[in-house]
Design a protein around this motif. Structure first.
Motif, PDB file in Angstrom:
ATOM      1  N   GLU A  22       0.763  -1.146   0.222  1.00  0.00           N
ATOM      2  CA  GLU A  22       0.014  -0.007   0.036  1.00  0.00           C
ATOM      3  C   GLU A  22       0.987   1.167  -0.034  1.00  0.00           C
ATOM      4  O   GLU A  22       0.402   2.559  -0.412  1.00  0.00           O
ATOM      5  CB  GLU A  22      -0.913  -0.122   1.126  1.00  0.00           C
ATOM      6  N   SER A  23       2.072   1.301   0.439  1.00  0.00           N
ATOM      7  CA  SER A  23       2.911   2.361   0.634  1.00  0.00           C
ATOM      8  C   SER A  23       3.207   3.333  -0.631  1.00  0.00           C
ATOM      9  O   SER A  23       3.727   2.329  -1.300  1.00  0.00           O
ATOM     10  CB  SER A  23       4.115   2.362   1.721  1.00  0.00           C
ATOM     11  N   GLU A  24       3.334   4.307  -0.721  1.00  0.00           N
ATOM     12  CA  GLU A  24       3.887   5.109  -1.767  1.00  0.00           C
ATOM     13  C   GLU A  24       5.364   5.135  -1.716  1.00  0.00           C
ATOM     14  O   GLU A  24       5.839   4.905  -2.939  1.00  0.00           O
ATOM     15  CB  GLU A  24       3.235   6.571  -1.932  1.00  0.00           C
ATOM     16  N   LYS A  25       5.834   5.224  -0.459  1.00  0.00           N
ATOM     17  CA  LYS A  25       7.322   5.103  -0.351  1.00  0.00           C
ATOM     18  C   LYS A  25       7.781   3.744   0.092  1.00  0.00           C
ATOM     19  O   LYS A  25       7.223   3.280   0.796  1.00  0.00           O
ATOM     20  CB  LYS A  25       7.594   6.452   0.795  1.00  0.00           C
ATOM     21  N   ASP A  26       9.203   3.566  -0.139  1.00  0.00           N
ATOM     22  CA  ASP A  26       9.531   2.582   0.090  1.00  0.00           C
ATOM     23  C   ASP A  26       9.561   2.265   1.970  1.00  0.00           C
ATOM     24  O   ASP A  26      10.392   3.149   2.637  1.00  0.00           O
ATOM     25  CB  ASP A  26      11.168   2.377   0.182  1.00  0.00           C
TER      26      ASP A  26
ATOM     27  N   SER B 282      12.359   9.273   0.555  1.00  0.00           N
ATOM     28  CA  SER B 282      11.509   9.612  -0.466  1.00  0.00           C
ATOM     29  C   SER B 282      11.536   8.670  -1.617  1.00  0.00           C
ATOM     30  O   SER B 282      11.101   8.828  -2.534  1.00  0.00           O
ATOM     31  CB  SER B 282      11.737  10.977  -0.690  1.00  0.00           C
TER      32      SER B 282
ATOM     33  N   PRO C 143      10.513   5.989  -4.019  1.00  0.00           N
ATOM     34  CA  PRO C 143       9.371   5.355  -4.238  1.00  0.00           C
ATOM     35  C   PRO C 143       9.283   3.768  -3.922  1.00  0.00           C
ATOM     36  O   PRO C 143      10.364   2.980  -4.198  1.00  0.00           O
ATOM     37  CB  PRO C 143       9.205   5.641  -5.574  1.00  0.00           C
ATOM     38  N   ASN C 144       8.076   3.532  -3.522  1.00  0.00           N
ATOM     39  CA  ASN C 144       7.780   1.928  -3.459  1.00  0.00           C
ATOM     40  C   ASN C 144       7.621   1.391  -4.748  1.00  0.00           C
ATOM     41  O   ASN C 144       6.434   1.439  -5.411  1.00  0.00           O
ATOM     42  CB  ASN C 144       6.565   1.844  -2.469  1.00  0.00           C
TER      43      ASN C 144
ATOM     44  N   ARG D 292       4.727  -1.471  -5.099  1.00  0.00           N
ATOM     45  CA  ARG D 292       3.429  -1.086  -4.554  1.00  0.00           C
ATOM     46  C   ARG D 292       2.339  -1.777  -5.446  1.00  0.00           C
ATOM     47  O   ARG D 292       2.087  -1.608  -6.559  1.00  0.00           O
ATOM     48  CB  ARG D 292       3.385   0.337  -4.570  1.00  0.00           C
TER      49      ARG D 292
END
Length: 395
Positions: A299-303, A312, A314-315, A318
């Motif tokens: 679900e997370s936008e970041k790692d 910062s 990005p994941n 996701r």
């Protein structure tokens, strides 16, 4: 051929008694929804609405006020139509001894119907996840079944003017497995009838229904954790199968690497080209202690696994694979996790049932006396790995 009036009475009364004794049944009838429909279908109704209608009709006829001993007396006198009559029995024990066993009268039929409804309700209520990531199958007997898997078709050849079409063939692999039978039993006691203790009687088949649902759940996950050798002599997860990358704790990088391993899997066709299978990850199976990490990765936008404060980055995984946590995996290992593809495309585990019967059955046994009547719950099931390309193990 329609059911007799007596059978209809037995069916209606068993529903009333089941709803009276098992809170989850009455709750599902009230709430409805997907789980309510699932329970209703398991108990033999078309939908939760038809189950509600049958319950309302039975309540309207006054069945909710019947006591277990009153029902037994009516059946000893000839059937449920005799409810409210007392007869000439000198004692309740004499009355109970007059009730035929082995399903010959309304009372044993009623108790069997009640036990079956409650058991099926318990089975439907149990929370399991194997159905999401594993395939299902059916076999007709207990002999070892060969689960055949054909290879992919080789790549199509470029045809120029005047070229003839070349014919190909398939390779095949097979795994063998035989069904096993699981069962438990319970009995109706004299005390239960005298005490009008429906709760004590129905609690047992309900619990066995829940226990029966654990059978395919345990078997399916057990295939993964056992990591047994397949028909090629190699363990399900092994470097030879290209599905066991170097060990790494669950993280964004490790999950991305496992996805790459799955995506580059190749087939075992006959023309030596080893066609790409294009398998995409769909589920991430984790022990319960890694459920939070798996959910964050999904679900997370970041790692969420970065060691950097306020990262910062990005994941990149996701939404990659739906997380499913299991205490069965936790008991086997608190660090191992599994990336699994779509079971419709590349099933790794197949759960098998006898003649497609995916729920347990109840059989009445005894010596002919209602006071010595017992019920046995039987469930025939097995699980087996069918191919290794659709899963990757991390650790």
């Amino acid at each position: 051929i329609g059911r007799t009036q007596a059978e209809k009475q037995v069916g209606a009364l068993s529903l009333v008694l089941a709803a009276k004794a098992v809170g989850s049944i009455s709750r599902r009838m009230s709430e409805g929804g997907e789980q309510g429909n699932r329970m209703a279908i398991a108990m033999g109704y078309d939908s939760i609405n038809s189950m509600r209608a049958a319950h309302r009709e039975a309540i309207g006829s006054g069945m909710a006020s019947y006591r277990l001993l009153d029902i037994a007396r009516a059946c000893a006198l000839g059937g449920l139509s005799k409810i409210g009559q007392f007869g000439s029995f000198r004692s309740d024990d004499e009355m109970l001894s007059a009730i035929p066993g082995h399903g010959q009268g309304d009372f044993p039929l009623l108790l069997s119907a009640l036990a079956n409804k409650v058991m099926q309700a318990g089975y439907a209520e149990a929370v399991t996840t194997w159905q999401e990531w594993a395939a299902e199958g059916s076999v007709s007997d207990f002999k070892d079944a060969n689960l055949l898997r054909m290879s992919e078709m080789g790549n199509l050849n470029l045809l120029r003017d005047g070229d003839n079409v070349k014919y190909g063939s398939f390779n095949e692999r097979q795994e063998s497995v035989g069904l096993a039978t699981y069962g438990r039993g319970f009995a109706l006691s004299r005390k239960m009838i005298y005490n009008d203790d429906l709760g004590a009687f129905v609690e047992i088949p309900k619990l066995w229904g829940v226990a029966a649902q654990r059978v395919p759940e345990t078997l399916a996950y057990g295939v993964l954790t056992a990591n047994a050798a397949m028909s090629d002599g190699v363990a399900l997860f092994h470097a030879t199968h290209n599905n066991l990358p170097s060990g790494a704790a669950l993280s964004m990088a490790a999950l991305d690497g496992a996805a790459t391993v799955m995506r580059v899997q190749q087939g075992f066709g006959t023309d030596g080209t080893k066609a790409n299978l294009f398998i995409e990850p769909k589920f991430l199976l984790v022990p319960t202690n890694l459920a939070g990490t798996a959910r964050s990765l999904y679900e997370s936008e970041k790692d969420p696994t970065s060691a950097e404060a306020n990262s910062s980055r990005p994941n990149i995984v996701r939404g990659l694979a739906k997380p499913i946590s299991s205490p069965i995996l936790y008991r086997a290992s608190q660090s191992a996790w599994y990336l699994v593809g779509d079971p419709m495309q590349a099933p790794v585990v197949k759960v098998l049932f006898l003649n497609g019967q995916k729920t347990p059955t109840i059989t009445q046994v005894g010596d002919g006396s209602i006071l010595n009547t017992k019920w046995e719950i039987i469930f025939d099931c097995a699980a087996k790995t069918v191919n290794h390309e659709g899963a990757v193990k991390g650790n």
